[in-house]
Write an enzyme that holds these catalytic residues in place. Structure first.
Site, PDB file in Angstrom:
ATOM      1  N   ALA A 201       0.808  -1.235   0.000  1.00  0.00           N
ATOM      2  CA  ALA A 201       0.000   0.000   0.000  1.00  0.00           C
ATOM      3  C   ALA A 201       0.837   1.279   0.000  1.00  0.00           C
ATOM      4  O   ALA A 201       0.417   2.292  -0.550  1.00  0.00           O
ATOM      5  CB  ALA A 201      -0.927  -0.003   1.214  1.00  0.00           C
ATOM      6  N   CYS A 327      29.983   2.797  -6.710  1.00  0.00           N
ATOM      7  CA  CYS A 327      31.372   3.013  -6.285  1.00  0.00           C
ATOM      8  C   CYS A 327      32.186   1.766  -6.585  1.00  0.00           C
ATOM      9  O   CYS A 327      31.702   0.666  -6.430  1.00  0.00           O
ATOM     10  CB  CYS A 327      31.430   3.256  -4.792  1.00  0.00           C
ATOM     11  SG  CYS A 327      30.495   4.692  -4.323  1.00  0.00           S
TER      12      CYS A 327
END
Ligand code: PLP
Length: 390
Positions: A201, A327
């Site tokens: 939801a 990274c």
């Protein structure tokens, strides 16, 4: 400082109407839905109305909607129960799946000896359905295919109708993680013969802690949580009546406003693409996210320089956005999704950012983001050769 929210694929703010509905239920509908007195039965009626509303939109029967606490629980329940109770010996999946699917599959391999087979996405993040068909035909083992509908990082949409047909033809079960598409796309499960799907939801302005699993009646799946006959004995425990009421209200709003919201968001997304292309030279867009066939709520960009601090710098300017930093070293690692589709150079030298929209997103939010990116700019890097000459 005005706060700008561009992380709607992570979660969305609650709709005011949803809050009002939940407050009412909290105050007045505190009965236990399993109690036979009228307060209990009023709470039960709330659950059943929400269930019926959702089932009507998806064109399934109410008994096929099982309320859970979230998308993660729904996906866990489906995959683990398919192995435990339906005799699944092999799972076909992809490296693009959300962690709650990916790690559950790995656990099934480790604990239950299930064979895992990964389809390989191409550089755009698309899967080859011929590879899926070949994989389905390559073994007689009872197979579950678990492939998400829209990717939560790059917004690529899978043709789940075709996948469902292929699975049917080859006697495999099909589960799709539909957490990013439920209440954003019009889904008709009478035309898509999938076996299982999931919903959360808080991805469409409803509350956190409320979701459901769609479980096709004919599948024979059993639940994991025992100790009560709630949710047709598929999920024991007193139901989260307030959360389910909030889910129902958010669902109802999404069904009536879906086209309006979609058009608003598509306009904002096009504006973002145009502004970013204009103001950030060398910018790229990951996966299919800048194309019209992607999920309209997601745009994944690749900045042409490496800046692992960009999420923090944007946050300091009041902009909430997910980084998914690529990274090559240090603590933060690129996600499996980006590792699957980006080149080594891109992973090492560029910075991905996921912008995700809702109907609350304004053009001025995009302007603020683009300005912030311009201000932050390319980080200053001392080249190795420079430092050697000093
Ligand atoms: N699946 C996908 C594709 C998601 O994007 C998410 C949430 O980010 C989940 C599952 C998990 O949903 P929840 O937060 O409701 O556990």
């Amino acid at each position: 400082m005005e706060r700008i929210y561009l992380d709607n694929a992570a979660t969305t703010p609650l709709d005011e109407e949803v809050i009002d509905c939940m407050v009412n239920v909290l105050k007045f509908n505190y009965g236990n839905p399993s109690s036979t007195h009228s307060l209990g039965q009023e709470a039960k009626t709330i659950l059943e109305e929400v269930r019926r509303k959702i089932a009507n939109s998806l064109k399934v029967t109410p008994g096929e909607i099982i309320f859970t606490s979230c998308g993660t629980e729904s996906n866990n329940m489906i995959i683990k129960s398919a192995v435990n109770y339906l005799g699944v010996e092999r799972i076909i999946t992809s490296p693009l799946e959300h962690k709650c699917v990916a790690e559950t599959c790995l656990e099934m391999k480790k604990l239950k000896g299930v064979e895992l087979l990964y389809l390989k996405p191409d550089a755009q993040g698309d899967l080859d359905l011929q590879e899926l068909e070949d994989a389905l035909k390559s073994s007689d083992k009872k197979t579950l295919v678990t492939l998400m509908h829209a990717n939560n990082e790059i917004g690529n949409i899978l043709d789940i109708r075709k996948v469902a047909d292929l699975c049917k033809e080859n006697h495999a079960l099909f589960h799709s993680d539909t957490v990013q598409t439920m209440a954003h796309l019009d889904l008709d499960f009478s035309k898509i013969p999938l076996d299982f799907a999931s919903c959360s939801a808080h991805k469409f302005h409803g509350p956190k802690g409320s979701g459901f699993a769609f479980i096709r009646k004919s599948s024979g799946l059993k639940g994991l949580i025992t100790g009560g006959s709630q949710e047709r004995s598929m999920r024991a425990g007193t139901e989260n009546v307030t959360g389910i009421a909030g889910l129902g209200k958010a669902w109802e709003i999404s069904q009536t406003k879906m086209e309006d919201y979609k058009n608003l968001i598509i306009e904002i997304k096009h504006y973002a693409i145009q502004q970013l292309k204009e103001k950030i030279p060398g910018i790229k867009f990951n996966g299919r996210s800048a194309e019209d066939k992607s999920l309209y709520t997601i745009l994944n960009i690749l900045l042409p320089y490496r800046n692992p601090l960009i999420g923090l710098q944007l946050d300091m300017k009041g902009i909430a956005i997910s980084q998914g930093s690529a990274c090559s070293s240090g603590a933060s690692k690129p996600s499996m999704v980006l590792m699957s589709i980006l080149s080594e150079d891109e992973l090492e030298c560029c910075t991905p950012l996921r912008i995700s929209f809702s109907h609350y997103t304004k053009k001025s939010d995009i302007d603020a983001l683009v300005l912030a990116l311009e201000e932050i700019g390319r980080p200053f890097v001392i080249e190795k050769s420079d430092s050697l000459h000093r």
